[in-house]
Write a protein that holds these residues in place. Sequence first.
Motif, mmCIF file in Angstrom:
data_model
loop_
_atom_site.group_PDB
_atom_site.id
_atom_site.type_symbol
_atom_site.label_atom_id
_atom_site.label_comp_id
_atom_site.label_asym_id
_atom_site.label_seq_id
_atom_site.Cartn_x
_atom_site.Cartn_y
_atom_site.Cartn_z
ATOM 1 N N ASN A 267 4.248 -10.878 -5.491
ATOM 2 C CA ASN A 267 4.890 -11.835 -6.378
ATOM 3 C C ASN A 267 4.083 -12.006 -7.658
ATOM 4 O O ASN A 267 3.028 -11.383 -7.836
ATOM 5 C CB ASN A 267 5.099 -13.178 -5.670
ATOM 6 C CG ASN A 267 3.793 -13.772 -5.159
ATOM 7 O OD1 ASN A 267 2.810 -13.857 -5.896
ATOM 8 N ND2 ASN A 267 3.774 -14.197 -3.905
ATOM 9 N N SER A 268 4.559 -12.867 -8.546
ATOM 10 C CA SER A 268 3.922 -13.023 -9.852
ATOM 11 C C SER A 268 2.530 -13.629 -9.751
ATOM 12 O O SER A 268 1.716 -13.469 -10.670
ATOM 13 C CB SER A 268 4.801 -13.900 -10.757
ATOM 14 O OG SER A 268 5.014 -15.180 -10.170
ATOM 15 N N GLN A 269 2.247 -14.305 -8.633
ATOM 16 C CA GLN A 269 0.952 -14.943 -8.468
ATOM 17 C C GLN A 269 -0.121 -13.986 -7.959
ATOM 18 O O GLN A 269 -1.305 -14.143 -8.274
ATOM 19 C CB GLN A 269 1.077 -16.136 -7.504
ATOM 20 C CG GLN A 269 2.089 -17.185 -7.937
ATOM 21 C CD GLN A 269 1.783 -17.771 -9.285
ATOM 22 O OE1 GLN A 269 0.649 -18.185 -9.542
ATOM 23 N NE2 GLN A 269 2.771 -17.805 -10.175
ATOM 24 N N ASN A 270 0.289 -12.992 -7.172
ATOM 25 C CA ASN A 270 -0.725 -12.122 -6.545
ATOM 26 C C ASN A 270 -0.662 -10.667 -6.999
ATOM 27 O O ASN A 270 -1.430 -9.839 -6.519
ATOM 28 C CB ASN A 270 -0.613 -12.180 -5.016
ATOM 29 C CG ASN A 270 0.725 -11.648 -4.493
ATOM 30 O OD1 ASN A 270 1.443 -10.922 -5.179
ATOM 31 N ND2 ASN A 270 1.059 -12.017 -3.256
ATOM 32 N N VAL A 271 0.255 -10.336 -7.912
ATOM 33 C CA VAL A 271 0.436 -8.936 -8.283
ATOM 34 C C VAL A 271 -0.828 -8.319 -8.870
ATOM 35 O O VAL A 271 -1.145 -7.145 -8.608
ATOM 36 C CB VAL A 271 1.637 -8.760 -9.249
ATOM 37 C CG1 VAL A 271 1.392 -9.471 -10.573
ATOM 38 C CG2 VAL A 271 1.938 -7.290 -9.486
ATOM 39 N N SER A 272 -1.598 -9.095 -9.617
ATOM 40 C CA SER A 272 -2.819 -8.555 -10.218
ATOM 41 C C SER A 272 -3.834 -8.178 -9.149
ATOM 42 O O SER A 272 -4.482 -7.126 -9.220
ATOM 43 C CB SER A 272 -3.435 -9.572 -11.185
ATOM 44 O OG SER A 272 -2.562 -9.828 -12.260
ATOM 45 N N GLN A 273 -3.961 -9.038 -8.122
ATOM 46 C CA GLN A 273 -4.899 -8.756 -7.051
ATOM 47 C C GLN A 273 -4.444 -7.578 -6.185
ATOM 48 O O GLN A 273 -5.254 -6.763 -5.724
ATOM 49 C CB GLN A 273 -5.091 -9.992 -6.158
ATOM 50 C CG GLN A 273 -5.825 -11.158 -6.808
ATOM 51 C CD GLN A 273 -4.950 -11.920 -7.784
ATOM 52 O OE1 GLN A 273 -3.727 -11.925 -7.656
ATOM 53 N NE2 GLN A 273 -5.563 -12.572 -8.772
ATOM 54 N N LEU A 274 -3.114 -7.475 -5.997
ATOM 55 C CA LEU A 274 -2.588 -6.441 -5.104
ATOM 56 C C LEU A 274 -2.604 -5.045 -5.721
ATOM 57 O O LEU A 274 -2.308 -4.067 -5.038
ATOM 58 C CB LEU A 274 -1.167 -6.801 -4.665
ATOM 59 C CG LEU A 274 -1.084 -7.954 -3.658
ATOM 60 C CD1 LEU A 274 0.368 -8.292 -3.328
ATOM 61 C CD2 LEU A 274 -1.842 -7.610 -2.381
ATOM 62 N N THR A 275 -2.958 -4.932 -6.987
ATOM 63 C CA THR A 275 -3.129 -3.580 -7.547
ATOM 64 C C THR A 275 -4.309 -2.876 -6.878
ATOM 65 O O THR A 275 -4.431 -1.649 -6.974
ATOM 66 C CB THR A 275 -3.363 -3.643 -9.073
ATOM 67 O OG1 THR A 275 -4.460 -4.520 -9.342
ATOM 68 C CG2 THR A 275 -2.113 -4.139 -9.787
ATOM 69 N N ASN A 276 -5.147 -3.647 -6.200
ATOM 70 C CA ASN A 276 -6.278 -3.076 -5.450
ATOM 71 C C ASN A 276 -5.968 -2.956 -3.966
ATOM 72 O O ASN A 276 -6.873 -2.687 -3.165
ATOM 73 C CB ASN A 276 -7.534 -3.944 -5.643
ATOM 74 C CG ASN A 276 -7.985 -3.993 -7.087
ATOM 75 O OD1 ASN A 276 -8.015 -2.966 -7.758
ATOM 76 N ND2 ASN A 276 -8.339 -5.176 -7.568
ATOM 77 N N SER A 277 -4.711 -3.169 -3.585
ATOM 78 C CA SER A 277 -4.325 -3.123 -2.175
ATOM 79 C C SER A 277 -4.544 -1.733 -1.585
ATOM 80 O O SER A 277 -4.415 -0.715 -2.269
ATOM 81 C CB SER A 277 -2.843 -3.508 -2.035
ATOM 82 O OG SER A 277 -2.396 -3.314 -0.710
ATOM 83 N N SER A 278 -4.868 -1.721 -0.277
ATOM 84 C CA SER A 278 -5.023 -0.445 0.436
ATOM 85 C C SER A 278 -3.716 -0.035 1.112
ATOM 86 O O SER A 278 -3.627 1.057 1.681
ATOM 87 C CB SER A 278 -6.138 -0.569 1.488
ATOM 88 O OG SER A 278 -5.813 -1.598 2.432
ATOM 89 N N ASN A 279 -2.701 -0.909 1.041
ATOM 90 C CA ASN A 279 -1.405 -0.612 1.641
ATOM 91 C C ASN A 279 -0.715 0.482 0.826
ATOM 92 O O ASN A 279 -0.433 0.275 -0.362
ATOM 93 C CB ASN A 279 -0.542 -1.881 1.661
ATOM 94 C CG ASN A 279 0.806 -1.684 2.337
ATOM 95 O OD1 ASN A 279 1.411 -0.621 2.248
ATOM 96 N ND2 ASN A 279 1.279 -2.727 3.003
#
Length: 349
Positions: A267-279
């Motif tokens: 979502n708009s709140q976590n998209v920046s952090q999830l660019t580092n996701s391992s999924n």
Amino acid sequence: MLMRKWYKWSLSLLATLPLILSMSACSSRSAVSNSRLDTIKNRGKLICGVSGQLPGFSYVKANGEYAGLDVDICRAIAAAIFDDPKKVEYRNLNAKERFTAVQTGEVDILSRNTSWTISRDTSVGLEFAPVVFYDGQGIMVRKNSNIKKLEDLKDKSICTQTGTTNEQNLSDQMRQKGITYKPLVFEDVNTTYATYEQGRCEAITSDRSQLVSRRSTFSKPDEHVVLDVVLSKEPLTPAVANGDSKWFDVVKWTVYGLINAEELGVNSQNVSQLTNSSNPEIKRLLGTEGDLGKGAGLSNDFVARIIKHVGNYGEIYERNLGKNSELKLDRGLNKLWNQGGILYAPPFR
């Protein structure tokens, strides 16, 4: 003699075959290079056809800005192309002129509470993108009218708008049930609802979401009720002109990106952090792995751009139609497929 002529004809055909293939390839490259997407990029903005008269879907706020679910679809496409959701010009279109505006190229896309039907898909020159809102046609009456069901509308006047599926759906249902009624048909949506609110017709029919939306603008909205009657299926979807797969792909996968993002919890709140996701699914969706955006003529992070600026489908819905809006519409069928609804998108793979 015949054999000699056939032999010469064959040699002639073989000699011209490379030219034919070359012309075909040039034609294909020309069709791709002349995509509406290239025109939009060169222009520097998207031109989006909307209603502009429907709170929750497309309307103008007090500060002059456009808002609504249909508007946010256009903002999402602009974000995908330009990384800027403000690069959109909106054109208000009524039901009668909306298809012509797409056909003539006045607008790049129609994002205007429009139902997807076979006749519109095959004979109006349009290509329909994924459904952004599953709806159904309903009927609104005054609470004190004692009208509870279709049969109670016998010989009553019913307002509707021309150029919509609502007019034909009403006729079909009433004819099937043998109910006579008095249709009052108008071209302009504002005139249609004003006529009903003034009491000049005893009921009004349209998509149920539109009835709830327009009721919120009445001087006394609590005096009106939407009957527990669904006359039809109304899958509402954006539409573009036929024959441009490159542009259609951008619109299509923008909508799918919104849906997949919600399903994956982006979502708009976590998209920046999830660019580092391992999924790996999230990595492909946000463009940190693979080059799926490139195939659509966009940057690989086009979905990340969309979510950063506009949010995922759930955020768009709740902001405009759901719990965070004035309308408070339950999502119903518009929930994700794994949450009891039918909203479903192909994977980014």
